[in-house]
Write a protein that holds these residues in place. Structure first.
Motif, PDB file in Angstrom:
ATOM      1  N   UNK A   1      39.108  60.828  38.832  1.00 29.64           N
ATOM      2  CA  UNK A   1      40.182  59.938  37.980  1.00 29.64           C
ATOM      3  C   UNK A   1      40.796  58.830  39.022  1.00 29.64           C
ATOM      4  N   UNK A   2      40.794  57.743  38.503  1.00 32.43           N
ATOM      5  CA  UNK A   2      41.290  56.547  39.055  1.00 32.43           C
ATOM      6  C   UNK A   2      42.746  56.179  38.679  1.00 32.43           C
ATOM      7  N   UNK A   3      43.730  56.296  39.521  1.00 34.40           N
ATOM      8  CA  UNK A   3      44.973  55.674  38.927  1.00 34.40           C
ATOM      9  C   UNK A   3      45.165  54.341  39.559  1.00 34.40           C
ATOM     10  N   UNK A   4      45.670  53.587  38.596  1.00 38.47           N
ATOM     11  CA  UNK A   4      46.017  52.095  38.791  1.00 38.47           C
ATOM     12  C   UNK A   4      47.657  51.665  38.529  1.00 38.47           C
ATOM     13  N   UNK A   5      48.158  51.248  39.412  1.00 37.46           N
ATOM     14  CA  UNK A   5      49.668  50.965  39.323  1.00 37.46           C
ATOM     15  C   UNK A   5      50.001  49.297  39.670  1.00 37.46           C
ATOM     16  N   UNK A   6      50.034  48.744  38.558  1.00 36.22           N
ATOM     17  CA  UNK A   6      50.594  47.407  38.570  1.00 36.22           C
ATOM     18  C   UNK A   6      51.932  47.073  39.034  1.00 36.22           C
ATOM     19  N   UNK A   7      52.095  45.901  39.693  1.00 29.54           N
ATOM     20  CA  UNK A   7      53.410  45.452  40.136  1.00 29.54           C
ATOM     21  C   UNK A   7      53.282  44.015  40.011  1.00 29.54           C
ATOM     22  N   UNK A  22      47.596  45.194  41.809  1.00 32.11           N
ATOM     23  CA  UNK A  22      47.103  46.568  41.034  1.00 32.11           C
ATOM     24  C   UNK A  22      46.491  47.324  42.175  1.00 32.11           C
ATOM     25  N   UNK A  23      47.407  48.243  42.641  1.00 32.84           N
ATOM     26  CA  UNK A  23      46.690  49.372  43.507  1.00 32.84           C
ATOM     27  C   UNK A  23      45.937  50.570  43.040  1.00 32.84           C
ATOM     28  N   UNK A  24      45.024  50.669  43.500  1.00 31.22           N
ATOM     29  CA  UNK A  24      44.116  51.670  42.960  1.00 31.22           C
ATOM     30  C   UNK A  24      44.022  52.876  43.841  1.00 31.22           C
ATOM     31  N   UNK A  25      44.007  54.316  43.231  1.00 32.96           N
ATOM     32  CA  UNK A  25      44.243  55.410  44.317  1.00 32.96           C
ATOM     33  C   UNK A  25      42.790  55.842  44.675  1.00 32.96           C
ATOM     34  N   UNK A  26      41.804  55.338  44.137  1.00 36.62           N
ATOM     35  CA  UNK A  26      40.259  55.684  44.532  1.00 36.62           C
ATOM     36  C   UNK A  26      39.874  55.061  45.713  1.00 36.62           C
ATOM     37  N   UNK A  27      39.282  55.959  46.592  1.00 31.12           N
ATOM     38  CA  UNK A  27      38.998  55.651  47.894  1.00 31.12           C
ATOM     39  C   UNK A  27      37.672  54.991  47.952  1.00 31.12           C
ATOM     40  N   UNK A  75      40.023  46.472  51.641  1.00 34.45           N
ATOM     41  CA  UNK A  75      40.711  47.362  52.515  1.00 34.45           C
ATOM     42  C   UNK A  75      41.981  48.001  52.317  1.00 34.45           C
ATOM     43  N   UNK A  76      42.600  47.079  51.271  1.00 41.42           N
ATOM     44  CA  UNK A  76      43.787  47.581  50.644  1.00 41.42           C
ATOM     45  C   UNK A  76      43.808  48.320  49.376  1.00 41.42           C
ATOM     46  N   UNK A  77      42.694  48.407  48.728  1.00 40.35           N
ATOM     47  CA  UNK A  77      42.438  49.146  47.443  1.00 40.35           C
ATOM     48  C   UNK A  77      43.416  48.446  46.258  1.00 40.35           C
ATOM     49  N   UNK A  78      43.546  47.176  46.394  1.00 43.86           N
ATOM     50  CA  UNK A  78      44.203  46.268  45.505  1.00 43.86           C
ATOM     51  C   UNK A  78      43.595  44.986  45.112  1.00 43.86           C
ATOM     52  N   UNK A  97      42.542  47.114  34.967  1.00 47.79           N
ATOM     53  CA  UNK A  97      41.573  48.034  34.313  1.00 47.79           C
ATOM     54  C   UNK A  97      40.389  48.173  35.366  1.00 47.79           C
ATOM     55  N   UNK A  98      39.610  49.054  35.552  1.00 46.39           N
ATOM     56  CA  UNK A  98      38.599  49.286  36.481  1.00 46.39           C
ATOM     57  C   UNK A  98      37.547  49.944  35.653  1.00 46.39           C
ATOM     58  N   UNK A  99      36.297  49.656  36.402  1.00 46.69           N
ATOM     59  CA  UNK A  99      35.003  50.422  35.732  1.00 46.69           C
ATOM     60  C   UNK A  99      33.984  50.207  36.643  1.00 46.69           C
ATOM     61  N   UNK A 100      33.142  51.493  37.108  1.00 46.56           N
ATOM     62  CA  UNK A 100      32.083  51.574  37.828  1.00 46.56           C
ATOM     63  C   UNK A 100      30.876  50.560  37.494  1.00 46.56           C
ATOM     64  N   UNK A 101      30.882  50.245  35.786  1.00 41.91           N
ATOM     65  CA  UNK A 101      29.724  49.759  35.420  1.00 41.91           C
ATOM     66  C   UNK A 101      29.813  48.309  35.504  1.00 41.91           C
ATOM     67  N   UNK A 102      30.622  47.592  36.290  1.00 47.05           N
ATOM     68  CA  UNK A 102      30.417  46.400  36.620  1.00 47.05           C
ATOM     69  C   UNK A 102      31.146  45.628  35.385  1.00 47.05           C
TER      70      UNK A 102
END
Length: 124
Positions: A1-7, A22-27, A75-78, A97-102
């Protein structure tokens, strides 16, 4: 599960600038294409900009071309959205928004993961 936080949202006068983050939790953030959408009151959510996993490809809605720039720092997941020459019609809640499908998916509302949104208000 990817968590995204906008600011970075806020109130700005027409002609001004804002930079959204937008900072993402996903490594494995670098495996995801990222996008920005917005939704104004009473309107459907619309695509604004997107960027490929590497940052090498970007895509913009016509309304954003020449004024907005999407970028990412893996490097900052942002991911960032630099917005210049803002207009009152840019007023909306902006979502990441994020998606691995491109890019083919992250440019649509079928994107797998969404942030909670950040309000951008442009006064005339």
């Amino acid at each position: 599960q990817v968590q995204l936080v906008e600011s970075g949202g806020g109130l700005v006068q027409a002609g001004g600038s804002l930079r959204l983050s937008c900072a993402a939790s996903e490594r494995t953030f670098s495996n995801y294409a990222m996008g920005w959408f917005r939704q104004a009151p009473g309107k459907e959510r619309e695509f604004v900009a997107a960027i490929s996993w590497s940052g090498g490809d970007t895509y913009y809605a016509d309304s954003a071309k020449g004024r907005f720039t999407i970028s990412r720092d893996n490097a900052k997941n942002t991911v960032y959205l630099q917005m210049n020459s803002l207009k009152p019609e840019d007023t909306a809640v902006y979502y990441c928004a994020s998606d691995r499908r491109g890019l083919a998916v992250v440019t649509t509302t079928r994107s797998a993961y969404w942030g909670q949104g950040t309000q951008v208000t442009v006064s005339s």
